[in-house]
Design a protein around this motif. Structure first.
Motif, mmCIF file in Angstrom:
data_model
loop_
_atom_site.group_PDB
_atom_site.id
_atom_site.type_symbol
_atom_site.label_atom_id
_atom_site.label_comp_id
_atom_site.label_asym_id
_atom_site.label_seq_id
_atom_site.Cartn_x
_atom_site.Cartn_y
_atom_site.Cartn_z
ATOM 1 N N HIS A 183 0.902 -1.147 -0.144
ATOM 2 C CA HIS A 183 -0.030 -0.003 -0.023
ATOM 3 C C HIS A 183 1.070 1.155 -0.023
ATOM 4 O O HIS A 183 2.073 1.027 0.506
ATOM 5 N N LEU A 206 -0.859 8.756 -5.787
ATOM 6 C CA LEU A 206 -1.268 7.509 -6.359
ATOM 7 C C LEU A 206 -2.733 7.196 -6.222
ATOM 8 O O LEU A 206 -3.242 7.869 -5.252
ATOM 9 N N SER A 207 -3.245 6.662 -7.157
ATOM 10 C CA SER A 207 -4.551 6.102 -7.028
ATOM 11 C C SER A 207 -4.899 4.705 -7.446
ATOM 12 O O SER A 207 -3.903 4.137 -8.266
ATOM 13 N N ASN A 208 -6.228 4.330 -7.260
ATOM 14 C CA ASN A 208 -6.348 2.668 -7.793
ATOM 15 C C ASN A 208 -7.678 2.810 -8.288
ATOM 16 O O ASN A 208 -8.415 3.725 -8.490
ATOM 17 N N SER A 213 -7.026 7.197 -2.911
ATOM 18 C CA SER A 213 -6.106 7.920 -3.369
ATOM 19 C C SER A 213 -4.950 8.107 -2.297
ATOM 20 O O SER A 213 -5.670 7.766 -1.164
ATOM 21 N N TRP A 264 -1.862 0.246 -7.893
ATOM 22 C CA TRP A 264 -1.896 1.652 -7.802
ATOM 23 C C TRP A 264 -1.012 2.295 -9.069
ATOM 24 O O TRP A 264 -0.342 1.672 -9.560
#
Length: 310
Positions: A183, A206-208, A213, A264
């Protein structure tokens, strides 16, 4: 009376003297007979003497006019040549282009393309300025720049050539000793290398796909102003770094580094060709723009998903 010579009047006088006709001069110059007549009359008033003797059937130079005609014709011919050469220069790709580009990208991708460019355009020279520092195109006198960024609104004209993805990477030896983060928050326990020339503070965002975020501030023993300078520390297994795709692709393909956090991603930045203005940009700059667009719109550095999706 203006101290500036009456160039228009001299040009029209020269054309009338050459054609021996006001109507012929007007047709040749694409203006009305009245325009030519007014220009010659204005020149006569300015010079204080008649240039032509006119009858209903005949037009002849006066002695005064004959003394000026040859010089006026030479002046007109030289002006036509100057204008022709200027137009040819504007239309034909030749001359010097001052181009700025990021150091690593310019060395890895732009410089190897230049031999092909010069073979296509032997009359163009390129002054290639390599630096990761953002240059002032107008203030520093550059014709164009390649920029890798999220481009801010400005008076500059930008053409996007390709997206550039970014990867957070580490060597297998680093992961064997320190473990693999799962993570973005896990990165706070790792050595992460920083980059000095961010438009703002060096932050990894970062984002998924779920819409989550995360923000990471890299903290580690080294901060640099060039992406290639991060590689020795990464390959030595001493730290984690963020690398642009055009640097990371070879290291990922050969297994020298692993891409971390596959679920991510960082928002891609763009590769742009930037110029101060698109109007009257000149054939030499347009030729370089089209060449780089063609070569870089389908970049060879694209990383196959197999190297970062685990």
């Amino acid at each position: 009376m203006s101290t500036l010579p009456d160039f228009e009047g001299l040009a029209m006088f020269a054309k009338v003297a050459e054609e021996r006709s006001y109507a012929g001069a007007a047709r040749s110059m694409g203006v009305s007979v009245a325009t030519v007549s007014r220009a010659v009359a204005r020149l006569e008033d300015r010079l204080g003497g008649r240039l032509f003797n006119r009858t209903s059937r005949r037009l002849a130079l006066t002695d005064f006019g004959r003394g000026l005609a040859d010089r006026a014709c030479r002046l007109f011919a030289e002006a036509e040549e100057i204008e022709h050469d200027a137009l040819e220069t504007a239309r034909r790709p030749r001359g010097l282009v001052r181009l700025a580009a990021p150091m690593s990208f310019g060395t890895r991708w732009v410089a190897p393309m230049l031999p092909d460019f010069f073979r296509l355009y032997p009359d163009i020279a390129v002054d290639l300025h390599l630096s990761d520092e953002k240059v002032d195109l107008i203030g520093d006198g550059f014709d164009a720049a390649l920029r890798i960024a999220v481009l801010e609104d400005s008076s500059l004209i930008a053409r996007q050539l390709a997206p550039v993805r970014r990867f957070i990477v580490a060597a297998p030896s680093y992961l064997a000793r320190h473990g693999r983060p799962h993570h973005p928050n896990d990165l706070s326990a790792h050595h992460c290398l920083g980059y000095a020339y961010r438009a703002r503070r060096d932050v990894w965002r970062l984002s998924n796909k779920a819409g989550d975020s995360a923000t990471v501030i890299p903290i580690g023993p080294l901060r640099v102003n060039n992406g290639d300078a991060l590689i020795p520390m990464v390959l030595a297994g001493l730290a984690i770094a963020e690398l642009p795709e055009f640097i990371a692709f070879g290291l990922l393909r050969t297994g020298q580094v692993d891409a971390l956090l596959p679920d991510w991603s960082m928002a891609p930045v763009g590769l742009y060709f930037v110029t101060p203005t698109a109007r009257a940009r000149g054939a030499k700059v347009e030729a370089l723009s089209l060449f780089l667009t063609e070569r870089l719109c389908r970049p060879e550095w694209r990383v196959d998903p197999q190297y970062y999706e685990h």
